[in-house]
Motif scaffolding. Structure first.
Motif, short mmCIF file in Angstrom:
data_model
loop_
_atom_site.label_atom_id
_atom_site.label_comp_id
_atom_site.label_asym_id
_atom_site.label_seq_id
_atom_site.Cartn_x
_atom_site.Cartn_y
_atom_site.Cartn_z
N ALA A 144 0.82 -1.21 0.00
CA ALA A 144 0.00 0.00 0.00
C ALA A 144 0.85 1.26 0.00
O ALA A 144 0.43 2.31 -0.50
CB ALA A 144 -0.93 0.00 1.21
N LEU A 145 2.07 1.16 0.54
CA LEU A 145 2.95 2.33 0.60
C LEU A 145 3.46 2.75 -0.77
O LEU A 145 3.84 3.90 -0.97
CB LEU A 145 4.14 2.05 1.52
CG LEU A 145 3.84 1.69 2.97
CD1 LEU A 145 5.13 1.40 3.71
CD2 LEU A 145 3.07 2.81 3.66
N PHE A 146 3.48 1.82 -1.72
CA PHE A 146 4.03 2.09 -3.04
C PHE A 146 3.03 2.72 -3.99
O PHE A 146 3.41 3.25 -5.03
CB PHE A 146 4.56 0.79 -3.67
CG PHE A 146 5.88 0.34 -3.11
CD1 PHE A 146 7.07 0.62 -3.78
CD2 PHE A 146 5.94 -0.36 -1.92
CE1 PHE A 146 8.28 0.21 -3.26
CE2 PHE A 146 7.15 -0.77 -1.39
CZ PHE A 146 8.33 -0.49 -2.07
N ALA A 206 0.91 5.46 -3.97
CA ALA A 206 1.00 6.90 -4.25
C ALA A 206 2.28 7.27 -4.99
O ALA A 206 2.22 8.01 -5.99
CB ALA A 206 0.88 7.70 -2.95
N PRO A 207 3.47 6.79 -4.58
CA PRO A 207 4.69 7.12 -5.33
C PRO A 207 4.66 6.62 -6.77
O PRO A 207 5.11 7.32 -7.68
CB PRO A 207 5.80 6.44 -4.53
CG PRO A 207 5.27 6.31 -3.15
CD PRO A 207 3.79 6.08 -3.32
N VAL A 208 4.14 5.42 -6.97
CA VAL A 208 4.06 4.87 -8.32
C VAL A 208 3.07 5.67 -9.17
O VAL A 208 3.35 5.99 -10.34
CB VAL A 208 3.66 3.38 -8.28
CG1 VAL A 208 3.33 2.87 -9.69
CG2 VAL A 208 4.78 2.54 -7.69
N MET A 209 1.93 6.01 -8.60
CA MET A 209 0.94 6.83 -9.32
C MET A 209 1.55 8.16 -9.73
O MET A 209 1.38 8.61 -10.87
CB MET A 209 -0.30 7.06 -8.46
CG MET A 209 -1.20 5.86 -8.28
SD MET A 209 -2.62 6.22 -7.20
CE MET A 209 -3.41 7.53 -8.10
N GLY A 210 2.26 8.79 -8.80
CA GLY A 210 2.88 10.07 -9.10
C GLY A 210 3.92 9.96 -10.19
O GLY A 210 3.99 10.81 -11.09
N ALA A 211 4.73 8.90 -10.13
CA ALA A 211 5.77 8.71 -11.14
C ALA A 211 5.19 8.47 -12.53
O ALA A 211 5.75 8.90 -13.54
CB ALA A 211 6.67 7.54 -10.75
N ILE A 212 4.05 7.78 -12.58
CA ILE A 212 3.42 7.48 -13.87
C ILE A 212 2.68 8.70 -14.43
O ILE A 212 2.77 9.00 -15.63
CB ILE A 212 2.44 6.29 -13.72
CG1 ILE A 212 3.22 5.01 -13.42
CG2 ILE A 212 1.61 6.11 -14.99
CD1 ILE A 212 2.34 3.82 -13.12
N LEU A 213 1.95 9.39 -13.58
CA LEU A 213 1.08 10.48 -14.04
C LEU A 213 1.77 11.83 -14.14
O LEU A 213 1.27 12.72 -14.83
CB LEU A 213 -0.12 10.61 -13.09
CG LEU A 213 -1.04 9.37 -12.98
CD1 LEU A 213 -2.13 9.61 -11.95
CD2 LEU A 213 -1.64 9.03 -14.34
N PHE A 227 9.84 11.95 -8.04
CA PHE A 227 8.51 11.76 -7.46
C PHE A 227 8.42 10.42 -6.76
O PHE A 227 7.93 10.31 -5.63
CB PHE A 227 7.43 11.84 -8.56
CG PHE A 227 6.09 12.30 -8.05
CD1 PHE A 227 5.45 11.66 -7.00
CD2 PHE A 227 5.45 13.38 -8.63
CE1 PHE A 227 4.23 12.09 -6.54
CE2 PHE A 227 4.22 13.83 -8.17
CZ PHE A 227 3.61 13.17 -7.13
N PHE A 228 8.94 9.37 -7.42
CA PHE A 228 8.86 8.04 -6.82
C PHE A 228 9.75 7.92 -5.59
O PHE A 228 9.32 7.45 -4.53
CB PHE A 228 9.25 6.97 -7.84
CG PHE A 228 9.32 5.59 -7.24
CD1 PHE A 228 8.17 4.86 -6.99
CD2 PHE A 228 10.55 5.03 -6.89
CE1 PHE A 228 8.23 3.60 -6.42
CE2 PHE A 228 10.62 3.77 -6.31
CZ PHE A 228 9.46 3.06 -6.07
N SER A 229 11.00 8.36 -5.72
CA SER A 229 11.97 8.15 -4.64
C SER A 229 11.63 8.94 -3.37
O SER A 229 11.57 8.37 -2.27
CB SER A 229 13.39 8.49 -5.12
OG SER A 229 13.44 9.82 -5.60
#
Length: 269
Positions: A97-99, A101-108, A116-118
């Motif tokens: 679940a922690l991943f 938001a960072p993954v969404m931000g990195a993609i979008l 954004f991801f790191s």
């Protein structure tokens, strides 16, 4: 040194003290009440931090900051349920679940995707760290480390001055203030050891936690400098945003959660 220069040197002392008192009051109340109130505070803080971070990296008005902020809050909410088994820590729903938001931000995001991801993941790890530490004595000592390090560094930096720690990123930070922060944290650790609260190893770890907090502050300053803004938001009138006030704690709590998780995996075999 004239009076104007002297007064300007300490011009930000009152706002720092007032904001520290306000945040301390909220934190102490949440820690004292505990349970859902404490969890709600962490969820809100991490959600706001991710929202501000999304606005920093994507200044063009979009729904992205709101989306990642809500995703971050939801991720911390899900991570608050049940213990995390060390052998399966990476595959556990709480960690997964922690991943989100960072993954969404990195993609979008339209730019700065790796950043954004790191850093987004660091914010989420900090949330997990806060949930793991509190509410309880461990969290109180952790907060004291950050406060003592910040206060010692503030006064030493302005009274002693000297060579800058990293002038390109944080022009105000000096080596004297940085080292004073480590010393203050070590003294706090030794006091805790004398009271029977910590071992020698624990006390010696205090300066490293302080250093992680200092680096959290510097990294956030570097990000703001990169995107050309002074504050992460104006949520706190006259004092910037939530991310501006929690950057040191995010760095320290994120590093602590990462090191604790890595240690658990190693000792789990």
């Amino acid at each position: 040194m004239n009076s104007e220069a002297s007064s300007s040197k300490w011009a930000d002392l009152a706002p720092r003290v007032l904001s520290a008192i306000a945040m301390a009051g909220i934190a102490i109340s949440a820690i004292w009440i505990g349970g859902a109130v404490y969890q709600a505070l962490i969820i809100v803080v991490i959600g706001l931090c991710m929202w501000e971070f999304g606005r920093l990296l994507n200044p063009t008005p979009t729904a992205l900051p709101i989306v990642v902020g809500l995703a971050a809050a939801a991720g911390i909410f899900l991570s608050s349920f049940g213990p995390i088994n060390a052998p399966n820590v990476i595959l556990s729903p709480q960690i997964a679940a922690l991943f989100v938001a960072p993954v969404m931000g990195a993609i979008l995001a339209s730019q700065h995707r790796v950043l954004f991801f790191s850093y987004g993941l660091l914010i989420m790890l900090a949330g997990l760290g806060f949930l793991s530490m509190g509410p309880g004595a461990a969290l109180v000592w952790f907060i004291l480390i950050i406060i003592i390090s910040d206060v010692a560094g503030y006064f030493a930096g302005r009274m002693i001055g000297g060579k800058k720690f990293w002038p390109r990123v944080s022009p105000k930070k000096t080596w004297s203030g940085t080292i004073a922060g480590w010393v203050g944290a070590l003294i706090l650790g030794l006091i805790g050891m004398a009271l029977g609260k910590f071992s020698v190893v624990d006390a010696l770890a205090f300066p490293f936690i302080a250093f992680a907090g200092q680096m959290g502050d510097i990294v956030q300053s570097a990000i703001k400098r990169k995107v050309g803004v002074k504050d992460s938001s104006n949520l706190i009138p006259g004092h910037g945003g939530v991310l501006d006030r929690f950057d040191a704690m995010i760095g320290a709590a994120g590093a602590l959660a990462l090191l604790t998780g890595a240690g658990s995996l190693i000792f789990a075999g």
